[in-house]
Write an enzyme that holds these catalytic residues in place. Structure first.
Site, PDB file in Angstrom:
ATOM      1  N   LYS A  45       6.171  12.619   9.290  1.00  0.00           N
ATOM      2  CA  LYS A  45       7.463  12.606   8.605  1.00  0.00           C
ATOM      3  C   LYS A  45       7.733  13.889   7.827  1.00  0.00           C
ATOM      4  O   LYS A  45       8.311  13.872   6.750  1.00  0.00           O
ATOM      5  CB  LYS A  45       7.592  11.375   7.691  1.00  0.00           C
ATOM      6  CG  LYS A  45       7.345  10.049   8.399  1.00  0.00           C
ATOM      7  CD  LYS A  45       8.170   9.900   9.666  1.00  0.00           C
ATOM      8  CE  LYS A  45       9.658   9.733   9.389  1.00  0.00           C
ATOM      9  NZ  LYS A  45      10.438   9.566  10.658  1.00  0.00           N
ATOM     10  N   HIS A 112      -0.313  15.139  14.860  1.00  0.00           N
ATOM     11  CA  HIS A 112      -0.404  14.963  13.407  1.00  0.00           C
ATOM     12  C   HIS A 112      -1.845  15.192  12.931  1.00  0.00           C
ATOM     13  O   HIS A 112      -2.170  14.909  11.775  1.00  0.00           O
ATOM     14  CB  HIS A 112       0.036  13.558  12.996  1.00  0.00           C
ATOM     15  CG  HIS A 112       1.508  13.303  13.136  1.00  0.00           C
ATOM     16  ND1 HIS A 112       2.455  14.242  12.825  1.00  0.00           N
ATOM     17  CD2 HIS A 112       2.186  12.194  13.528  1.00  0.00           C
ATOM     18  CE1 HIS A 112       3.664  13.727  13.034  1.00  0.00           C
ATOM     19  NE2 HIS A 112       3.520  12.508  13.464  1.00  0.00           N
ATOM     20  N   SER A 142       9.561   9.156   2.868  1.00  0.00           N
ATOM     21  CA  SER A 142       9.907   9.070   4.282  1.00  0.00           C
ATOM     22  C   SER A 142       8.837   8.309   5.067  1.00  0.00           C
ATOM     23  O   SER A 142       9.151   7.480   5.933  1.00  0.00           O
ATOM     24  CB  SER A 142      10.091  10.472   4.862  1.00  0.00           C
ATOM     25  OG  SER A 142      10.550  10.412   6.186  1.00  0.00           O
TER      26      SER A 142
END
Length: 299
Positions: A45, A112, A142
Protein backbone atom coordinates in the site's frame (compact mmCIF):
# COMPACT_ATOMS: atom_id res chain seq x y z
CA UNK A 1 -6.88 -21.58 1.73
CA UNK A 2 -10.52 -22.52 2.11
CA UNK A 3 -13.45 -20.19 1.75
CA UNK A 4 -14.18 -18.04 4.78
CA UNK A 5 -10.77 -18.44 6.43
CA UNK A 6 -8.10 -15.83 6.92
CA UNK A 7 -4.37 -16.39 6.64
CA UNK A 8 -2.37 -16.30 9.88
CA UNK A 9 0.95 -14.60 10.49
CA UNK A 10 3.98 -16.68 11.34
CA UNK A 11 7.72 -16.10 11.60
CA UNK A 12 9.42 -16.82 8.28
CA UNK A 13 13.19 -16.33 8.26
CA UNK A 14 12.77 -13.56 10.84
CA UNK A 15 9.93 -11.76 9.04
CA UNK A 16 6.19 -12.02 9.73
CA UNK A 17 4.59 -13.64 6.68
CA UNK A 18 1.54 -15.68 5.64
CA UNK A 19 1.29 -18.89 3.62
CA UNK A 20 -0.07 -17.29 0.42
CA UNK A 21 3.24 -15.42 0.13
CA UNK A 22 5.66 -18.17 1.20
CA UNK A 23 4.10 -21.24 -0.47
CA UNK A 24 6.24 -20.86 -3.61
CA UNK A 25 9.38 -19.66 -1.77
CA UNK A 26 11.74 -22.21 -3.36
CA UNK A 27 10.47 -21.50 -6.88
CA UNK A 28 10.74 -17.77 -6.30
CA UNK A 29 14.28 -18.04 -4.96
CA UNK A 30 15.25 -20.03 -8.07
CA UNK A 31 13.67 -17.44 -10.37
CA UNK A 32 16.06 -16.55 -13.18
CA UNK A 33 16.03 -12.81 -13.70
CA UNK A 34 17.20 -11.33 -17.00
CA UNK A 35 19.40 -8.24 -17.27
CA UNK A 36 16.53 -6.14 -18.66
CA UNK A 37 13.97 -7.22 -16.04
CA UNK A 38 12.62 -4.39 -13.90
CA UNK A 39 11.57 -5.12 -10.33
CA UNK A 40 9.08 -2.85 -8.57
CA UNK A 41 9.51 -3.18 -4.81
CA UNK A 42 7.35 -1.61 -2.11
CA UNK A 43 5.95 -2.16 1.33
CA UNK A 44 2.24 -2.97 0.81
CA UNK A 45 0.00 0.00 0.00
CA UNK A 46 2.83 2.38 -0.82
CA UNK A 47 2.02 3.05 -4.47
CA UNK A 48 2.79 -0.32 -6.06
CA UNK A 49 -0.05 -0.31 -8.58
CA UNK A 50 0.53 3.35 -9.39
CA UNK A 51 4.20 2.85 -10.32
CA UNK A 52 3.42 -0.45 -12.07
CA UNK A 53 1.02 1.40 -14.37
CA UNK A 54 3.51 4.21 -14.97
CA UNK A 55 6.23 1.74 -15.96
CA UNK A 56 3.86 -0.22 -18.18
CA UNK A 57 2.88 2.98 -20.00
CA UNK A 58 6.49 4.14 -20.31
CA UNK A 59 7.51 0.91 -22.02
CA UNK A 60 4.37 -0.22 -23.84
CA UNK A 61 1.92 2.68 -23.90
CA UNK A 62 2.90 3.72 -27.42
CA UNK A 63 3.81 0.35 -28.93
CA UNK A 64 1.04 -1.82 -27.47
CA UNK A 65 -1.77 0.41 -26.20
CA UNK A 66 -4.31 -2.44 -26.39
CA UNK A 67 -2.80 -4.13 -23.33
CA UNK A 68 -3.96 -1.18 -21.21
CA UNK A 69 -7.59 -2.03 -21.91
CA UNK A 70 -7.43 -5.82 -22.19
CA UNK A 71 -4.98 -7.16 -19.56
CA UNK A 72 -5.36 -6.42 -15.82
CA UNK A 73 -2.33 -4.81 -14.21
CA UNK A 74 -1.82 -7.83 -11.91
CA UNK A 75 -1.18 -9.93 -15.03
CA UNK A 76 0.87 -7.31 -16.88
CA UNK A 77 3.06 -6.89 -13.79
CA UNK A 78 2.98 -10.22 -11.90
CA UNK A 79 3.20 -10.28 -8.12
CA UNK A 80 6.26 -12.51 -7.75
CA UNK A 81 5.64 -14.17 -4.37
CA UNK A 82 1.85 -14.41 -4.38
CA UNK A 83 0.30 -17.88 -4.61
CA UNK A 84 -3.46 -18.07 -4.05
CA UNK A 85 -5.57 -20.88 -5.39
CA UNK A 86 -9.22 -20.84 -4.42
CA UNK A 87 -11.67 -22.06 -7.08
CA UNK A 88 -14.61 -21.16 -4.83
CA UNK A 89 -13.51 -17.53 -4.95
CA UNK A 90 -12.71 -17.62 -8.64
CA UNK A 91 -8.97 -17.17 -8.28
CA UNK A 92 -5.84 -19.10 -9.22
CA UNK A 93 -2.82 -16.81 -9.14
CA UNK A 94 0.75 -18.11 -8.99
CA UNK A 95 2.94 -15.04 -9.43
CA UNK A 96 6.25 -16.73 -10.13
CA UNK A 97 4.67 -18.78 -12.93
CA UNK A 98 3.13 -15.66 -14.45
CA UNK A 99 6.50 -13.90 -14.28
CA UNK A 100 8.19 -16.80 -16.04
CA UNK A 101 5.52 -16.76 -18.75
CA UNK A 102 5.85 -13.05 -19.55
CA UNK A 103 6.67 -12.38 -23.18
CA UNK A 104 7.35 -8.66 -22.86
CA UNK A 105 10.75 -7.03 -23.07
CA UNK A 106 11.41 -5.85 -20.46
CA UNK A 107 9.52 -7.99 -17.99
CA UNK A 108 7.92 -5.87 -15.27
CA UNK A 109 7.63 -7.72 -11.97
CA UNK A 110 6.48 -6.56 -8.54
CA UNK A 111 7.30 -7.67 -5.01
CA UNK A 112 6.65 -6.65 -1.42
CA UNK A 113 9.71 -8.55 -0.22
CA UNK A 114 12.08 -6.95 2.26
CA UNK A 115 15.41 -6.52 0.51
CA UNK A 116 16.99 -9.67 1.99
CA UNK A 117 14.29 -11.90 0.42
CA UNK A 118 14.84 -10.80 -3.19
CA UNK A 119 16.02 -13.68 -5.40
CA UNK A 120 19.77 -13.44 -5.92
CA UNK A 121 19.48 -13.50 -9.72
CA UNK A 122 18.12 -9.93 -9.70
CA UNK A 123 21.38 -8.75 -8.12
CA UNK A 124 23.55 -11.03 -10.26
CA UNK A 125 21.94 -9.69 -13.44
CA UNK A 126 22.25 -6.10 -12.18
CA UNK A 127 18.54 -5.53 -12.84
CA UNK A 128 17.02 -2.10 -12.46
CA UNK A 129 14.87 -1.89 -9.33
CA UNK A 130 12.32 0.81 -8.50
CA UNK A 131 11.46 1.14 -4.81
CA UNK A 132 8.57 3.27 -3.58
CA UNK A 133 8.27 4.35 0.06
CA UNK A 134 5.27 6.00 1.71
CA UNK A 135 5.13 7.85 5.02
CA UNK A 136 4.36 5.40 7.79
CA UNK A 137 1.17 7.03 9.08
CA UNK A 138 -0.68 7.02 5.77
CA UNK A 139 0.83 3.64 4.92
CA UNK A 140 -0.61 2.18 8.12
CA UNK A 141 -4.09 3.55 7.44
CA UNK A 142 -4.12 2.33 3.85
CA UNK A 143 -2.87 -1.11 4.87
CA UNK A 144 -5.58 -1.31 7.56
CA UNK A 145 -8.38 -0.73 5.07
CA UNK A 146 -6.73 -3.13 2.62
CA UNK A 147 -6.60 -5.87 5.26
CA UNK A 148 -10.26 -5.27 6.01
CA UNK A 149 -11.23 -6.13 2.42
CA UNK A 150 -8.59 -8.73 1.53
CA UNK A 151 -9.53 -12.22 2.66
CA UNK A 152 -6.02 -13.48 1.81
CA UNK A 153 -4.67 -11.30 4.62
CA UNK A 154 -4.98 -11.75 8.40
CA UNK A 155 -8.09 -10.10 9.88
CA UNK A 156 -7.09 -6.58 10.94
CA UNK A 157 -9.20 -6.41 14.10
CA UNK A 158 -9.99 -3.06 15.65
CA UNK A 159 -8.02 0.01 14.59
CA UNK A 160 -6.44 0.41 18.04
CA UNK A 161 -5.10 -3.17 17.91
CA UNK A 162 -3.90 -2.73 14.35
CA UNK A 163 -2.04 0.43 15.34
CA UNK A 164 -0.11 -1.51 17.99
CA UNK A 165 0.65 -4.36 15.60
CA UNK A 166 2.05 -1.97 13.00
CA UNK A 167 4.42 -0.40 15.53
CA UNK A 168 5.95 -3.76 16.41
CA UNK A 169 6.01 -5.08 12.85
CA UNK A 170 3.39 -7.83 13.22
CA UNK A 171 2.30 -7.31 9.63
CA UNK A 172 2.59 -9.42 6.50
CA UNK A 173 6.04 -8.62 5.04
CA UNK A 174 7.18 -7.48 8.47
CA UNK A 175 8.08 -4.12 9.90
CA UNK A 176 7.59 -0.96 7.83
CA UNK A 177 10.74 0.41 9.49
CA UNK A 178 12.85 -2.58 8.53
CA UNK A 179 11.47 -2.51 5.00
CA UNK A 180 12.08 1.13 4.11
CA UNK A 181 15.43 1.20 5.92
CA UNK A 182 16.64 -2.07 4.42
CA UNK A 183 16.00 -0.90 0.87
CA UNK A 184 17.52 2.53 1.63
CA UNK A 185 20.72 0.89 2.83
CA UNK A 186 20.83 -1.28 -0.30
CA UNK A 187 20.72 1.87 -2.41
CA UNK A 188 24.14 2.82 -1.05
CA UNK A 189 25.93 -0.08 -2.72
CA UNK A 190 23.59 -0.93 -5.59
CA UNK A 191 23.49 1.82 -8.18
CA UNK A 192 20.61 0.35 -10.20
CA UNK A 193 18.10 1.11 -7.44
CA UNK A 194 15.80 4.12 -7.83
CA UNK A 195 14.21 5.10 -4.50
CA UNK A 196 10.98 7.09 -4.83
CA UNK A 197 8.52 8.60 -2.37
CA UNK A 198 4.74 8.37 -2.65
CA UNK A 199 4.35 11.97 -1.48
CA UNK A 200 6.57 13.25 -4.29
CA UNK A 201 4.44 11.36 -6.81
CA UNK A 202 1.31 12.99 -5.42
CA UNK A 203 2.84 16.46 -5.46
CA UNK A 204 4.34 16.37 -8.94
CA UNK A 205 3.64 13.20 -10.91
CA UNK A 206 5.11 14.59 -14.12
CA UNK A 207 8.45 15.42 -12.48
CA UNK A 208 8.70 11.99 -10.85
CA UNK A 209 7.95 10.29 -14.17
CA UNK A 210 10.74 12.37 -15.71
CA UNK A 211 13.19 11.25 -12.99
CA UNK A 212 12.08 7.66 -13.41
CA UNK A 213 12.51 7.83 -17.19
CA UNK A 214 16.05 9.13 -16.83
CA UNK A 215 16.93 6.36 -14.38
CA UNK A 216 15.61 3.80 -16.86
CA UNK A 217 17.49 5.40 -19.75
CA UNK A 218 14.29 6.16 -21.64
CA UNK A 219 13.85 9.14 -23.92
CA UNK A 220 10.31 10.37 -23.27
CA UNK A 221 8.94 13.57 -24.82
CA UNK A 222 7.16 16.08 -22.56
CA UNK A 223 3.96 15.37 -24.50
CA UNK A 224 4.07 11.63 -23.82
CA UNK A 225 5.02 12.27 -20.19
CA UNK A 226 2.00 14.54 -19.75
CA UNK A 227 -0.17 11.95 -21.44
CA UNK A 228 1.01 9.28 -18.99
CA UNK A 229 0.50 11.66 -16.06
CA UNK A 230 -3.10 12.11 -17.16
CA UNK A 231 -3.66 8.38 -17.51
CA UNK A 232 -2.41 7.53 -14.02
CA UNK A 233 -4.47 10.05 -12.07
CA UNK A 234 -5.90 8.28 -9.04
CA UNK A 235 -9.58 8.83 -9.85
CA UNK A 236 -9.10 7.42 -13.36
CA UNK A 237 -7.27 4.34 -12.11
CA UNK A 238 -9.86 3.76 -9.39
CA UNK A 239 -12.61 3.55 -12.03
CA UNK A 240 -10.54 1.45 -14.46
CA UNK A 241 -11.24 -2.29 -14.19
CA UNK A 242 -7.77 -3.00 -15.60
CA UNK A 243 -6.09 -1.21 -12.66
CA UNK A 244 -8.50 -1.33 -9.70
CA UNK A 245 -8.29 -5.12 -9.08
CA UNK A 246 -12.03 -5.61 -9.59
CA UNK A 247 -11.17 -8.58 -11.86
CA UNK A 248 -9.12 -10.36 -9.19
CA UNK A 249 -11.76 -12.85 -8.06
CA UNK A 250 -13.73 -12.74 -4.83
CA UNK A 251 -10.64 -12.73 -2.61
CA UNK A 252 -11.12 -8.94 -2.40
CA UNK A 253 -14.38 -7.74 -0.83
CA UNK A 254 -15.21 -4.42 -2.46
CA UNK A 255 -18.30 -4.08 -0.28
CA UNK A 256 -15.95 -3.51 2.65
CA UNK A 257 -13.51 -1.13 0.96
CA UNK A 258 -12.21 -0.42 -2.56
CA UNK A 259 -8.75 -1.68 -3.45
CA UNK A 260 -7.88 1.90 -4.43
CA UNK A 261 -9.41 3.96 -1.64
CA UNK A 262 -8.18 7.57 -1.44
CA UNK A 263 -4.58 7.85 -2.59
CA UNK A 264 -4.11 11.03 -0.59
CA UNK A 265 -1.45 12.39 1.73
CA UNK A 266 -2.59 13.07 5.30
CA UNK A 267 -5.56 10.71 5.59
CA UNK A 268 -4.02 9.40 8.82
CA UNK A 269 -5.46 12.47 10.57
CA UNK A 270 -8.91 10.92 10.15
CA UNK A 271 -7.82 7.82 12.10
CA UNK A 272 -5.13 8.66 14.65
CA UNK A 273 -6.14 9.89 18.10
CA UNK A 274 -3.97 12.56 19.72
CA UNK A 275 -2.48 9.93 22.02
CA UNK A 276 -1.76 7.59 19.09
CA UNK A 277 -0.07 10.37 17.16
CA UNK A 278 2.16 11.22 20.11
CA UNK A 279 3.03 7.57 20.64
CA UNK A 280 3.76 7.09 16.95
CA UNK A 281 6.02 10.13 16.76
CA UNK A 282 7.99 8.90 19.75
CA UNK A 283 8.33 5.43 18.22
CA UNK A 284 9.37 6.94 14.88
CA UNK A 285 12.12 9.02 16.49
CA UNK A 286 13.54 5.93 18.16
CA UNK A 287 13.47 3.65 15.10
CA UNK A 288 14.39 5.96 12.21
CA UNK A 289 18.05 6.26 13.09
CA UNK A 290 19.42 7.09 9.64
CA UNK A 291 19.22 10.87 9.13
CA UNK A 292 19.74 10.48 5.38
CA UNK A 293 16.34 8.79 4.97
CA UNK A 294 13.84 11.60 5.31
CA UNK A 295 10.07 11.38 5.17
CA UNK A 296 8.00 14.53 5.09
CA UNK A 297 6.83 15.72 8.47
CA UNK A 298 3.08 15.30 8.70
CA UNK A 299 1.63 17.66 11.28
Amino acid sequence: MSSGTRAELYDFHGVQMTRPFTATWESVQKFQARPDDILIATYPKAGTTWVSCILDLLYFGQTDPERQTSIPIHDRVPFLEMAVSNPEKGINYIGVDLANELTTTPRLIKTHYPVQFVPKSFWEQNCKIVYVARNAKDNMVSYYHFDRMNTAQPAPGEWSDYFQRFLVGKMTWGSWYDHVNGWWQKKRNYSNLHYMFFEDLVENTDLEIDKLSRFLGLSVTPEIRQQITGQVQFDKMKKNDMTNYSTFGDVLDFKVSPFMRKGKVGDWKNHFTVAQNEKFDEDFQQKMMDPTLQFRTLI
